[in-house]
Design a protein around this motif. Structure first.
Motif, PDB file in Angstrom:
ATOM      1  N   ASP A  71       1.156   5.156   1.045  1.00 26.57           N
ATOM      2  CA  ASP A  71       0.518   5.979   2.071  1.00 26.57           C
ATOM      3  C   ASP A  71       0.301   7.435   1.666  1.00 26.57           C
ATOM      4  O   ASP A  71      -0.101   8.247   2.483  1.00 26.57           O
ATOM      5  CB  ASP A  71       1.302   5.898   3.382  1.00 26.57           C
ATOM      6  CG  ASP A  71       2.738   6.359   3.237  1.00 26.57           C
ATOM      7  OD1 ASP A  71       3.166   6.700   2.126  1.00 26.57           O
ATOM      8  OD2 ASP A  71       3.439   6.372   4.265  1.00 26.57           O
ATOM      9  N   TRP A  72       0.524   7.760   0.410  1.00 26.39           N
ATOM     10  CA  TRP A  72       0.280   9.135  -0.008  1.00 26.39           C
ATOM     11  C   TRP A  72      -1.206   9.374  -0.213  1.00 26.39           C
ATOM     12  O   TRP A  72      -1.968   8.456  -0.498  1.00 26.39           O
ATOM     13  CB  TRP A  72       1.051   9.477  -1.271  1.00 26.39           C
ATOM     14  CG  TRP A  72       0.901   8.484  -2.400  1.00 26.39           C
ATOM     15  CD1 TRP A  72      -0.253   8.086  -3.017  1.00 26.39           C
ATOM     16  CD2 TRP A  72       1.935   7.750  -3.036  1.00 26.39           C
ATOM     17  NE1 TRP A  72      -0.003   7.170  -4.001  1.00 26.39           N
ATOM     18  CE2 TRP A  72       1.345   6.939  -4.034  1.00 26.39           C
ATOM     19  CE3 TRP A  72       3.312   7.705  -2.871  1.00 26.39           C
ATOM     20  CZ2 TRP A  72       2.080   6.110  -4.858  1.00 26.39           C
ATOM     21  CZ3 TRP A  72       4.040   6.875  -3.688  1.00 26.39           C
ATOM     22  CH2 TRP A  72       3.425   6.091  -4.670  1.00 26.39           C
ATOM     23  N   THR A  73      -1.623  10.611  -0.071  1.00 24.50           N
ATOM     24  CA  THR A  73      -3.005  10.984  -0.333  1.00 24.50           C
ATOM     25  C   THR A  73      -3.209  11.166  -1.829  1.00 24.50           C
ATOM     26  O   THR A  73      -4.194  10.696  -2.387  1.00 24.50           O
ATOM     27  CB  THR A  73      -3.353  12.301   0.407  1.00 24.50           C
ATOM     28  OG1 THR A  73      -3.047  12.114   1.794  1.00 24.50           O
ATOM     29  CG2 THR A  73      -4.803  12.650   0.243  1.00 24.50           C
ATOM     30  N   VAL A  74      -2.278  11.843  -2.457  1.00 22.48           N
ATOM     31  CA  VAL A  74      -2.300  12.066  -3.907  1.00 22.48           C
ATOM     32  C   VAL A  74      -1.004  11.487  -4.475  1.00 22.48           C
ATOM     33  O   VAL A  74       0.081  11.844  -4.013  1.00 22.48           O
ATOM     34  CB  VAL A  74      -2.395  13.576  -4.237  1.00 22.48           C
ATOM     35  CG1 VAL A  74      -2.336  13.808  -5.739  1.00 22.48           C
ATOM     36  CG2 VAL A  74      -3.646  14.183  -3.643  1.00 22.48           C
ATOM     37  N   ASP A  77       7.885  13.422  -1.903  1.00 20.73           N
ATOM     38  CA  ASP A  77       8.365  13.825  -0.585  1.00 20.73           C
ATOM     39  C   ASP A  77       9.640  13.097  -0.198  1.00 20.73           C
ATOM     40  O   ASP A  77      10.331  13.494   0.733  1.00 20.73           O
ATOM     41  CB  ASP A  77       7.289  13.561   0.477  1.00 20.73           C
ATOM     42  CG  ASP A  77       6.061  14.450   0.283  1.00 20.73           C
ATOM     43  OD1 ASP A  77       6.202  15.545  -0.303  1.00 20.73           O
ATOM     44  OD2 ASP A  77       4.969  14.033   0.704  1.00 20.73           O
ATOM     45  N   GLU A 111       8.923   8.115  -3.536  1.00 21.16           N
ATOM     46  CA  GLU A 111       7.857   8.841  -4.244  1.00 21.16           C
ATOM     47  C   GLU A 111       8.382   9.443  -5.539  1.00 21.16           C
ATOM     48  O   GLU A 111       7.682   9.459  -6.554  1.00 21.16           O
ATOM     49  CB  GLU A 111       7.264   9.925  -3.348  1.00 21.16           C
ATOM     50  CG  GLU A 111       6.404   9.381  -2.239  1.00 21.16           C
ATOM     51  CD  GLU A 111       5.646  10.453  -1.492  1.00 21.16           C
ATOM     52  OE1 GLU A 111       5.632  11.630  -1.928  1.00 21.16           O
ATOM     53  OE2 GLU A 111       5.053  10.122  -0.447  1.00 21.16           O
ATOM     54  N   THR A 170       0.851  -1.182   0.000  1.00 20.49           N
ATOM     55  CA  THR A 170       0.000   0.000   0.000  1.00 20.49           C
ATOM     56  C   THR A 170       0.886   1.230   0.000  1.00 20.49           C
ATOM     57  O   THR A 170       1.953   1.229   0.585  1.00 20.49           O
ATOM     58  CB  THR A 170      -0.898   0.044   1.250  1.00 20.49           C
ATOM     59  OG1 THR A 170      -0.315  -0.708   2.274  1.00 20.49           O
ATOM     60  CG2 THR A 170      -2.268  -0.440   0.977  1.00 20.49           C
ATOM     61  N   TYR A 198      -2.561   0.843  -9.146  1.00 11.37           N
ATOM     62  CA  TYR A 198      -3.170   1.855 -10.035  1.00 11.37           C
ATOM     63  C   TYR A 198      -3.352   1.257 -11.434  1.00 11.37           C
ATOM     64  O   TYR A 198      -2.697   1.676 -12.389  1.00 11.37           O
ATOM     65  CB  TYR A 198      -2.306   3.106 -10.092  1.00 11.37           C
ATOM     66  CG  TYR A 198      -2.139   3.764  -8.747  1.00 11.37           C
ATOM     67  CD1 TYR A 198      -3.082   4.658  -8.273  1.00 11.37           C
ATOM     68  CD2 TYR A 198      -1.057   3.449  -7.927  1.00 11.37           C
ATOM     69  CE1 TYR A 198      -2.954   5.241  -7.029  1.00 11.37           C
ATOM     70  CE2 TYR A 198      -0.928   4.020  -6.669  1.00 11.37           C
ATOM     71  CZ  TYR A 198      -1.868   4.907  -6.231  1.00 11.37           C
ATOM     72  OH  TYR A 198      -1.735   5.486  -4.981  1.00 11.37           O
ATOM     73  N   ARG A 247       0.214  15.153  -8.711  1.00 15.07           N
ATOM     74  CA  ARG A 247       0.338  16.373  -7.915  1.00 15.07           C
ATOM     75  C   ARG A 247       0.603  17.584  -8.793  1.00 15.07           C
ATOM     76  O   ARG A 247       1.326  17.511  -9.781  1.00 15.07           O
ATOM     77  CB  ARG A 247       1.472  16.224  -6.896  1.00 15.07           C
ATOM     78  CG  ARG A 247       1.197  15.160  -5.875  1.00 15.07           C
ATOM     79  CD  ARG A 247       2.333  15.023  -4.907  1.00 15.07           C
ATOM     80  NE  ARG A 247       2.121  13.851  -4.074  1.00 15.07           N
ATOM     81  CZ  ARG A 247       3.036  13.319  -3.293  1.00 15.07           C
ATOM     82  NH1 ARG A 247       4.239  13.869  -3.217  1.00 15.07           N
ATOM     83  NH2 ARG A 247       2.759  12.251  -2.582  1.00 15.07           N
TER      84      ARG A 247
END
Length: 124
Positions: free
Chosen positions: A4-7, A41, A45, A2, A121, A12
């Motif tokens: 853990d980013w929101t977007v 970040d 990522e 998984t 995705y 972005r």
């Protein structure tokens, strides 16, 4: 896996934060390099942005000569050693960029990340 980013980094709307250099083994000790500016970040990522973003690395993933992705936070000068092979025939590399954070992803690590991203995705 998984994430853990929101977007996801490739979706972005922000400025790039890292430089990614891809190395492809051509023959003997000859390598081709290409660089991209990517977002994220952290180094993982930034690699995800390279793999799923506008650069589109899917062709590179199937290339037998694909060797490394080196990710540097920021955009300064990066110094890499000449790649060398260990006893098992795996390519190795070292890199530095002064005080900047540098992460080296092997071809196997990069392919594994790509497979995980495609699973998470599938519509991408």
């Amino acid at each position: 896996m998984t994430f853990d980013w929101t977007v996801p980094p490739w979706q972005r709307d922000e400025d790039c934060t890292h430089t990614a250099v891809t190395l492809k083994h051509l023959r003997a000790r000859e390598f081709a390099m290409s660089s991209d500016l990517v977002r994220g970040d952290n180094a993982a990522e930034a690699l995800a942005d390279l793999l799923m973003g506008r650069s589109g690395m899917s062709d590179m993933m199937s290339n037998r000569g694909f060797a490394f992705v080196v990710v540097q936070r920021g955009f300064g000068t990066m110094h890499m050693s000449s790649p060398w092979q260990d006893e098992e025939g795996e390519w190795n590399l070292s890199a530095s960029a002064g005080d900047a954070e540098v992460t080296i992803f092997s071809a196997a690590d990069t392919r594994e990340m790509f497979i995980r991203l495609q699973a998470a995705y599938p519509d991408r």
